[in-house]
Design an enzyme around this catalytic site. Structure first.
Site, mmCIF file in Angstrom:
data_model
loop_
_atom_site.group_PDB
_atom_site.id
_atom_site.type_symbol
_atom_site.label_atom_id
_atom_site.label_comp_id
_atom_site.label_asym_id
_atom_site.label_seq_id
_atom_site.Cartn_x
_atom_site.Cartn_y
_atom_site.Cartn_z
ATOM 1 N N HIS A 1 0.874 -1.178 0.000
ATOM 2 C CA HIS A 1 0.000 0.000 0.000
ATOM 3 C C HIS A 1 0.916 1.235 0.000
ATOM 4 O O HIS A 1 2.011 1.195 0.560
ATOM 5 C CB HIS A 1 -0.844 -0.043 1.283
ATOM 6 C CG HIS A 1 -1.905 1.008 1.376
ATOM 7 N ND1 HIS A 1 -1.642 2.298 1.753
ATOM 8 C CD2 HIS A 1 -3.241 0.950 1.159
ATOM 9 C CE1 HIS A 1 -2.775 2.987 1.778
ATOM 10 N NE2 HIS A 1 -3.760 2.191 1.409
ATOM 11 N N ASP B 1 2.951 -4.679 8.138
ATOM 12 C CA ASP B 1 1.722 -3.898 7.995
ATOM 13 C C ASP B 1 0.552 -4.879 8.140
ATOM 14 O O ASP B 1 0.343 -5.739 7.282
ATOM 15 C CB ASP B 1 1.747 -3.230 6.616
ATOM 16 C CG ASP B 1 0.426 -2.578 6.242
ATOM 17 O OD1 ASP B 1 -0.562 -2.725 6.985
ATOM 18 O OD2 ASP B 1 0.382 -1.927 5.182
ATOM 19 N N GLN C 1 -4.748 -5.002 6.971
ATOM 20 C CA GLN C 1 -5.779 -5.948 6.520
ATOM 21 C C GLN C 1 -5.762 -7.227 7.356
ATOM 22 O O GLN C 1 -6.809 -7.775 7.689
ATOM 23 C CB GLN C 1 -5.561 -6.321 5.040
ATOM 24 C CG GLN C 1 -5.703 -5.161 4.077
ATOM 25 C CD GLN C 1 -7.109 -4.574 4.033
ATOM 26 O OE1 GLN C 1 -8.094 -5.249 4.288
ATOM 27 N NE2 GLN C 1 -7.199 -3.290 3.721
ATOM 28 N N LYS D 1 -10.557 -0.106 10.229
ATOM 29 C CA LYS D 1 -10.740 -1.280 9.366
ATOM 30 C C LYS D 1 -11.218 -2.487 10.179
ATOM 31 O O LYS D 1 -11.809 -3.397 9.643
ATOM 32 C CB LYS D 1 -9.430 -1.621 8.662
ATOM 33 C CG LYS D 1 -9.039 -0.587 7.618
ATOM 34 C CD LYS D 1 -7.918 -1.073 6.757
ATOM 35 C CE LYS D 1 -7.253 0.057 6.021
ATOM 36 N NZ LYS D 1 -8.029 0.542 4.870
ATOM 37 N N CYS E 1 -4.630 2.428 -3.855
ATOM 38 C CA CYS E 1 -3.405 2.914 -3.199
ATOM 39 C C CYS E 1 -2.289 1.884 -3.303
ATOM 40 O O CYS E 1 -1.522 1.693 -2.343
ATOM 41 C CB CYS E 1 -3.646 3.276 -1.727
ATOM 42 S SG CYS E 1 -4.851 4.570 -1.511
#
Ligand SMILES: Cc1ncc(COP(=O)(O)O)c(C=O)c1O
Length: 423
Positions: free
Chosen positions: A137, A215, A218, A241, A381
């Protein structure tokens, strides 16, 4: 055995009571009443809907419990501080961090990456390398590029294959030969749903002594995240999220890394003392939480993580895996171009990027909206990832705890209509 508490399933290996779960999200009933069709919300990867109990914590905190934290001698402030710090413990438990001290509250994943890139600035030496992957991202690319400009570093991208799976051999070779000071990668690609082989990736990073940033923006939504098992030095995710509010997020830091980290922002709450000659810093994590934080949002983030726990992260994972499989087959049978590693039996979940031959992705999203189907169209993104596989944009359908096969059926109805009028 299936046990239900407040309408939520307790065990991870029992049937998933989707109707009970959807009842926690008032938007579904409200949208259907207003539009006259069920809401097929297929954009959880961008931001999730909020369950009632999360919003209740948010409003209660603002209406009935508000005071600033870490300051007041009065009981309202002391109680706000206690609640805020209790969420640190909730987060630590949720990601299996050994100590609450490892948890820094941020405004989200983007701020967490920027925090690390800024605070480690003088730890990097000119000429050092940072390895990323082509799947990242933009928020896991741009802060490192900015840092590279400031400190004269090299940013190198590990390749991906045509199906948007990671090219593990290329990753291993780059890490072994370049011996980067830091490697940063996403545990779950937002653009393609790719789940890269993190175990092998971490192993080769450890071999060369590279520091690891993961990261989990998600990954935290779709399953279990365990910083100990993963063996990562940093990990970040966003509250909005994972069924929590915007303005909340988390950075996990392995305590040993704190010694290399300078303050990210200066201000109240992050100092030990301030004189006209200079200042000294509070101990981490306070050192990295300057100013009044998003108190109500952090409390609501705690409620969101507890909500996920009550459903059971294993149950969420099973539900999403099964639904992904069924939706994939359904969309394939419609003749759509589907993207991602699942095309070749690779590891992909919860996110289905696609195109409808002959129709622009933005037109699809606009027409789908008239069927009360919410889809994201664009580059998500993740421009390097899309360009690498020869795309400029896709339509993306993503799955959350409340997503049903009916949502995909409703989407297909919309796509058929779009095809009829546009192609
Ligand atoms: C994988 C990934 N990383 C980072 C981000 C940035 O998250 P935020 O905008 O909440 O900071 C996103 C958001 O889409 C994402 O999906």
């Amino acid at each position: 055995m299936l046990t239900i508490e407040n309408g939520l399933t307790k065990e991870s290996d029992v049937s998933y009571d989707i109707a009970a779960i959807r009842n926690h999200f008032p938007i579904f009933e409200e949208s259907e009443r207003e539009i006259g069709r069920p809401l097929a919300y297929l954009d959880t990867a961008a931001s999730s809907q909020k369950p009632r109990e999360v919003v209740e914590v948010l409003t209660k905190s603002l209406l009935l419990e508000h005071a600033n934290i870490h300051r007041g001698a009065y009981s309202l402030s002391a109680r706000a501080t206690e609640r805020y710090e209790a969420v640190r413990a909730t987060v630590a438990r949720a990601i299996n961090a050994k100590s609450d001290r490892s948890i820094i509250f941020t405004r989200g994943t983007t701020e967490a990456v920027n925090l690390v890139a800024r605070s480690l600035e003088s730890w990097f030496q000119p000429g050092d390398t940072i390895v990323l992957t082509m799947l990242e991202h933009h928020s896991n690319i741009v802060p490192w590029q900015l840092l590279a400009e400031r400190r004269n570093l090299k940013v190198v991208f590990a390749a991906i294959q045509e199906d948007a799976s990671l090219d593990l051999n290329d990753f291993i070779e780059k890490v072994r030969t370049l011996k980067p000071r830091l490697v940063s990668f996403s545990l779950h690609s937002n653009a393609f749903g790719t789940v890269p082989p993190s175990e092998e990736m971490v192993a080769v990073c450890r071999e060369v002594g590279a520091t690891i940033f993961t990261d989990a923006a998600q990954a935290i939504v779709h399953g279990t995240v365990d910083v100990e098992k993963l063996d990562t030095d940093f990990l970040a995710f966003s509250g909005h999220k994972v069924y929590g509010p915007t303005g909340s997020g988390v950075l996990y830091v392995r305590p040993e890394m704190y010694q290399h980290m300078e303050p990210f922002m200066g201000g109240g709450d992050m100092i030990s003392s301030v004189t006209v000659e200079g200042s000294t810093w509070a101990e981490p994590p306070q050192k990295f939480e300057a100013g009044t934080p998003a108190i109500a949002e952090v409390l609501a983030l705690g409620a969101a993580l507890e909500f996920m726990d009550r459903i059971g992260r294993g149950a969420v994972q099973n539900h999403e895996r099964e639904l992904f499989q069924r939706a994939w087959e359904l969309l394939k049978s419609e003749g759509l171009e589907l993207y991602g590693p699942a095309n070749n039996g690779g590891h992909q979940s919860s996110i289905i990027p696609f195109n409808v031959p002959g129709v622009h992705p933005h037109d699809i999203a606009t027409i789908a909206d008239t069927f009360n189907v919410q889809l994201r169209a664009g580059n998500h993104c993740a421009m390097p990832a899309l360009r690498r596989v020869g795309l400029y944009s896709t339509v993306r359908a993503s799955i959350g705890v409340y997503t049903r096969l009916e949502d995909f059926e409703q989407m297909i109805e919309a796509l058929r209509h779009a095809r009829k009028i546009l192609s």
